[in-house]
Design a protein around this motif. Structure first.
Motif, PDB file in Angstrom:
ATOM      1  N   SER A 109       0.847  -1.201   0.000  1.00  0.00           N
ATOM      2  CA  SER A 109       0.000   0.000   0.000  1.00  0.00           C
ATOM      3  C   SER A 109       0.877   1.245   0.000  1.00  0.00           C
ATOM      4  CB  SER A 109      -0.899   0.042   1.231  1.00  0.00           C
ATOM      5  OG  SER A 109      -1.529  -1.180   1.414  1.00  0.00           O
TER       6      SER A 109
ATOM      7  N   TYR B  51      -5.422   1.830   9.583  1.00  0.00           N
ATOM      8  CA  TYR B  51      -4.353   1.787   8.581  1.00  0.00           C
ATOM      9  C   TYR B  51      -3.317   2.873   8.861  1.00  0.00           C
ATOM     10  CZ  TYR B  51      -7.308  -1.382   5.933  1.00  0.00           C
ATOM     11  OH  TYR B  51      -8.045  -2.461   5.546  1.00  0.00           O
ATOM     12  N   GLU B  52      -3.817   3.992   9.396  1.00  0.00           N
ATOM     13  CA  GLU B  52      -2.915   5.089   9.741  1.00  0.00           C
ATOM     14  C   GLU B  52      -3.110   5.404  11.218  1.00  0.00           C
ATOM     15  OE1 GLU B  52      -3.983   8.253   6.945  1.00  0.00           O
ATOM     16  OE2 GLU B  52      -4.262   6.589   5.533  1.00  0.00           O
TER      17      GLU B  52
ATOM     18  N   GLY C  80     -22.465  -0.680   6.219  1.00  0.00           N
ATOM     19  CA  GLY C  80     -22.377   0.265   5.109  1.00  0.00           C
ATOM     20  C   GLY C  80     -20.973   0.298   4.537  1.00  0.00           C
TER      21      GLY C  80
ATOM     22  N   GLY D  58     -17.340   1.299   3.829  1.00  0.00           N
ATOM     23  CA  GLY D  58     -16.311   1.915   4.677  1.00  0.00           C
ATOM     24  C   GLY D  58     -16.460   1.622   6.156  1.00  0.00           C
ATOM     25  N   SER D  59     -17.377   0.684   6.514  1.00  0.00           N
ATOM     26  CA  SER D  59     -17.600   0.413   7.936  1.00  0.00           C
ATOM     27  C   SER D  59     -16.543  -0.533   8.516  1.00  0.00           C
ATOM     28  CB  SER D  59     -19.006  -0.163   8.149  1.00  0.00           C
ATOM     29  OG  SER D  59     -19.163  -1.332   7.382  1.00  0.00           O
ATOM     30  N   GLY D  60     -15.672  -1.091   7.660  1.00  0.00           N
ATOM     31  CA  GLY D  60     -14.573  -1.929   8.166  1.00  0.00           C
ATOM     32  C   GLY D  60     -14.776  -3.418   7.936  1.00  0.00           C
ATOM     33  N   LYS D  61     -15.711  -3.797   7.060  1.00  0.00           N
ATOM     34  CA  LYS D  61     -16.010  -5.219   6.838  1.00  0.00           C
ATOM     35  C   LYS D  61     -14.814  -5.957   6.236  1.00  0.00           C
ATOM     36  CE  LYS D  61     -19.565  -4.424   4.129  1.00  0.00           C
ATOM     37  NZ  LYS D  61     -19.488  -2.940   4.037  1.00  0.00           N
TER      38      LYS D  61
ATOM     39  N   THR E  80     -11.763  -5.022   6.205  1.00  0.00           N
ATOM     40  CA  THR E  80     -10.626  -4.962   7.136  1.00  0.00           C
ATOM     41  C   THR E  80     -10.693  -6.137   8.117  1.00  0.00           C
ATOM     42  OG1 THR E  80     -10.749  -2.578   6.900  1.00  0.00           O
ATOM     43  CG2 THR E  80      -9.413  -3.404   8.705  1.00  0.00           C
TER      44      THR E  80
ATOM     45  N   GLN F 272     -12.966  -9.056  -2.170  1.00  0.00           N
ATOM     46  CA  GLN F 272     -14.040  -8.255  -2.753  1.00  0.00           C
ATOM     47  C   GLN F 272     -13.813  -7.986  -4.248  1.00  0.00           C
ATOM     48  OE1 GLN F 272     -14.646  -4.835  -0.354  1.00  0.00           O
ATOM     49  NE2 GLN F 272     -16.556  -4.274  -1.322  1.00  0.00           N
TER      50      GLN F 272
HETATM   51  N1  LIG Z   1      -5.047   0.374   2.486  1.00  0.00           N
HETATM   52  C1  LIG Z   1      -5.727   1.300   3.157  1.00  0.00           C
HETATM   53  N2  LIG Z   1      -5.099   2.396   3.645  1.00  0.00           N
HETATM   54  C2  LIG Z   1      -5.760   3.334   4.328  1.00  0.00           C
HETATM   55  N3  LIG Z   1      -7.074   3.300   4.595  1.00  0.00           N
HETATM   56  C3  LIG Z   1      -7.777   2.251   4.127  1.00  0.00           C
HETATM   57  C4  LIG Z   1      -7.135   1.211   3.382  1.00  0.00           C
HETATM   58  N4  LIG Z   1      -8.079   0.294   3.056  1.00  0.00           N
HETATM   59  C5  LIG Z   1      -9.246   0.759   3.579  1.00  0.00           C
HETATM   60  N5  LIG Z   1      -9.067   1.916   4.219  1.00  0.00           N
HETATM   61  C6  LIG Z   1     -10.094   2.698   4.945  1.00  0.00           C
HETATM   62  O1  LIG Z   1     -10.583   1.894   5.992  1.00  0.00           O
HETATM   63  C7  LIG Z   1     -11.984   2.037   6.140  1.00  0.00           C
HETATM   64  C8  LIG Z   1     -12.639   0.658   6.112  1.00  0.00           C
HETATM   65  O2  LIG Z   1     -12.422   0.069   4.864  1.00  0.00           O
HETATM   66  P1  LIG Z   1     -13.012  -1.352   4.473  1.00  0.00           P
HETATM   67  O3  LIG Z   1     -12.483  -1.687   3.138  1.00  0.00           O
HETATM   68  O4  LIG Z   1     -12.759  -2.306   5.570  1.00  0.00           O
HETATM   69  O5  LIG Z   1     -14.566  -1.031   4.391  1.00  0.00           O
HETATM   70  P2  LIG Z   1     -15.756  -1.971   3.909  1.00  0.00           P
HETATM   71  O6  LIG Z   1     -16.720  -2.025   5.030  1.00  0.00           O
HETATM   72  O7  LIG Z   1     -15.231  -3.240   3.399  1.00  0.00           O
HETATM   73  O8  LIG Z   1     -16.372  -1.096   2.740  1.00  0.00           O
HETATM   74  P3  LIG Z   1     -17.079  -1.601   1.379  1.00  0.00           P
HETATM   75  O9  LIG Z   1     -18.452  -2.047   1.707  1.00  0.00           O
HETATM   76  O10 LIG Z   1     -17.094  -0.384   0.536  1.00  0.00           O
HETATM   77  O11 LIG Z   1     -16.230  -2.687   0.826  1.00  0.00           O
HETATM   78  C9  LIG Z   1     -12.426   2.952   5.016  1.00  0.00           C
HETATM   79  O12 LIG Z   1     -12.647   4.231   5.577  1.00  0.00           O
HETATM   80  C10 LIG Z   1     -11.282   3.000   4.061  1.00  0.00           C
HETATM   81  O13 LIG Z   1     -11.163   4.280   3.499  1.00  0.00           O
END
Ligand SMILES: Nc1ncnc2c1ncn2[C@@H]1O[C@H](COP(=O)(O)OP(=O)(O)OP(=O)(O)O)[C@@H](O)[C@H]1O
Ligand SMILES: [Mg+2]
Length: 599
Positions: A129, A361-362, A386, A388-391, A393, A433
């Motif tokens: 990344s 991540y940061e 929703g 960006g909720s962190g799923k 991650t 995904q």
């Molecule tokens: N490599 C990364 N570096 C920095 N921030 C990240 C990184 N990947 C994801 N994020 C941030 O972490 C948060 C969670 O991301 P994540 O991908 O887990 O969401 P999600 O629930 O899977 O969303 P979606 O339904 O859109 O897939 C988001 O705000 C995203 O911007």
């Protein structure tokens, strides 16, 4: 310290090519000896064959071997033949030098590319990344080329220059110490200028290389994202962005060119000045009788032999700077700590437990906070939330693509930090995904993670993922090449190929990260029915933003802003009247409204 590390790295790369390079250097030495012997032969021909100077000790053996000086005087062709023999030996050893040099170099490049590629493959995802793909590619190609070019061309030439300078200076001092002292003064001056030149060039090359990385990242990003660029009509914007970076890059090289021009012109001036002084001093010595004309011609030849390599020294030193920059950039990648995958130690079993897991991540930007959850062995967990909720991650943390900032994750009571990565990832069938497909056949894409999978296994996995019929519909069936030159799969087909790939592995744990988002509801239902049979006793985490995908799960969590907002079965959550029920109603109401509108 840093320098030692870098030279240690160079040593590792050179290892294995040392016999080749040693042979090349030995052959090089013979070539230099051949070149330096020629002026002596010419001096002998002028002074003792054409003139009457007594034959010196060194040439006595030579002239005796050829039948004595009077024989040579009558048969002048003998000198020409001797020169031809020396030229032949020189050519032969030049060939040997080039052959071993190229051999050693190619083997070294092979090792460098392989070790860099292997290391990049093993870097943690967080490193990928941080570094842009274009920059990594530039380090694997351009930087390797710069380094190998220096080692194969300049480094050996450096040896040749040093040998030539040493031999020439020794001969010059033996012939005439006073003239030799004038000539050698130039070595000190030009070496000084070369060193100053090297310092300036090192900085310039570093800037050029870094900008080249930016430029290739810009080009690579645009080519990969060509669809987005076209769809949004961003060609002009992107072109202007590239042109700006390109202009800056060109400007850096123009400035570098100015420094080079200054170097060549100043050394040219020094060179002419030195020649002038030598000519005057030598002529005076010849008139005074302290130097023979043959000796003067030989001396001038040695001086010419010395001048060219001395000036080359600056160029080589500047290349050395460039190679140093390249080696530093390669070393930066290789010193980044790689993941130790360990060995596959067999199947895992037991519950999956997240204990107070937090992650970002940061620093200072939490993505998941205090996650506590248990997925019982053999059960299905639904994760709804929703964007960006962190799923996603959550899925990454379970596969240790990233490490939690705090808290622990356990599988069967064992902290996943203590499970070798090969075992952990070999036990978790993760469907990402963005199901990535390679430019290979569909069949190969599915069989990717399961060595030795039979065609029947591949087809069975594709049937479970409801993609078999689509694949059969392609002209070459499972042999159809997808990607750039072949048929490009639709978003839903890509997701189902990625799903088939994971199903083929038959792991005890499955994580499906929004893996059916691009599939229509009907196919989604059909796939889920198939999966129920396929999963059997596996522990499954299904991530989705669609209620229908998770509603049959044994337990459901709803993520909101990185926290678990709700958890329970679908019935319990509906009864609760919280986020889940709101999403449920919204998604369930949609077709109703449409139906209503149609009437
Ligand atoms: N490599 C990364 N570096 C920095 N921030 C990240 C990184 N990947 C994801 N994020 C941030 O972490 C948060 C969670 O991301 P994540 O991908 O887990 O969401 P999600 O629930 O899977 O969303 P979606 O339904 O859109 O897939 C988001 O705000 C995203 O911007
Ligand atoms: Mg996601």
């Amino acid at each position: 310290m840093r320098k030692n590390k870098k030279s240690g790295r160079l040593g590792t790369f050179l290892k294995g090519s040392i016999p080749d390079f040693a042979a090349a250097i030995a052959a090089n030495t013979v070539c230099v000896l051949c070149t330096t012997v020629l002026p002596l032969l010419i001096s002998f021909a002028i002074d003792s064959v054409l003139g009457d100077k007594p034959v010196s000790k060194g040439f006595k053996l030579f002239s005796d071997a050829l039948g004595g000086i009077s024989f040579i005087k009558d048969n002048i062709w003998v000198i020409a033949a001797a020169i031809a023999v020396i030229a032949f030996i020189n050519a032969l050893f030049t060939f040997i030098n080039n052959y071993y040099n190229s051999n050693g170099n190619q083997k070294m490049v092979l090792r460098m590319r392989n070790s860099l590629f292997t290391h990049v493959q093993r870097l943690p995802l967080s490193r990928h990344s941080e570094n842009s793909t274009g920059d990594i590619i530039q380090r694997c190609t351009s930087d390797i080329w710069n380094l190998s070019n220096f080692i194969s061309n300049q480094m050996l030439q450096l040896f040749r220059i040093i040998i030539t300078i040493v031999i020439s200076v020794v001969f010059m001092f033996l012939m005439n110490p006073a003239l030799a002292a004038i000539s050698s003064a130039l070595i000190v001056v030009i070496t000084g200028i070369s060193m100053a030149f090297r310092i300036v060039m090192h900085k310039r090359f570093r800037m050029c290389d870094e900008q080249e990385g930016v430029l290739s990242a810009c080009a690579q990003e645009n080519i990969t994202g060509v669809r987005v660029v076209r769809a949004f009509g961003r060609e002009r914007y992107e072109r202007e962005r590239f042109e700006k970076q390109n202009e800056y890059y060109t400007g850096l090289w123009v400035k570098t060119g100015k420094v080079t021009a200054l170097y060549w012109s100043s050394t040219e001036f020094m060179n002419t000045l030195q020649m002038l002084i030598l000519l005057v001093a030598g002529t005076v010595m010849c008139i005074n009788g302290t130097l023979t004309s043959g000796g003067f011609v030989a001396f001038l030849s040695y001086n010419a032999l010395l001048i060219a390599p001395l000036r080359e020294l600056g160029r080589i030193i500047s290349h050395m700077s460039r190679a140093g920059v390249a080696l530093g950039r390669i070393d930066e990648v290789l010193t980044q700590e790689a993941e130790d995958c360990g060995a596959y130690e067999g199947k895992l079993s037991g519950d999956v437990v997240f204990e107070n897991v937090s992650f970002g991540y940061e620093a200072g930007k939490p993505v998941l906070e205090n996650i506590n959850l248990t997925v019982k062995e053999g059960e299905v967990l639904g994760v709804l939330g929703g964007t960006g909720s962190g799923k996603s991650t959550l899925a990454y943390l379970l596969s240790r693509l990233y490490e939690p900032v705090s808290g622990n994750i356990y599988i069967g009571g064992k902290n996943i930090k203590e499970i070798p990565l090969a075992t952990l990832r070999g036990n978790i069938g993760l469907v990402l995904q963005d199901g990535y497909v390679y430019s290979r056949s569909v069949g190969e894409n599915i069989a990717l993670a399961a060595d030795g999978a039979s065609q029947a296994d591949i087809e069975s996995a594709a049937k479970t993922a409801c993609v078999h019929d689509s694949i059969e519909g392609f002209v070459n069936g499972y042999g159809t090449v997808v990607g750039e030159r072949g048929v490009t799969l639709s978003g839903g087909q890509k997701q189902r190929v990625a799903l088939s790939r994971t199903l083929l592995r038959n792991t005890p744990y499955f994580v499906l990260d929004d893996s059916l988002s691009a599939v229509d509801t009907e196919t989604d239902t059909a796939i889920r029915a198939n999966l129920k049979n396929k999963f059997g006793n596996s522990t499954v985490i299904i991530i989705s933003h669609r209620v229908t995908t998770v509603m049959d799960a044994d337990n459901i969590i709803v993520l909101d802003g990185g926290k678990i907002a709700e958890s329970g079965t679908s019935e319990q959550l509906l009864a609760r009247g919280g986020i889940y029920s709101r999403i449920y109603e919204l998604q369930a109401a949609l077709p109703e409204e449409l139906k209503g509108g149609g009437v």
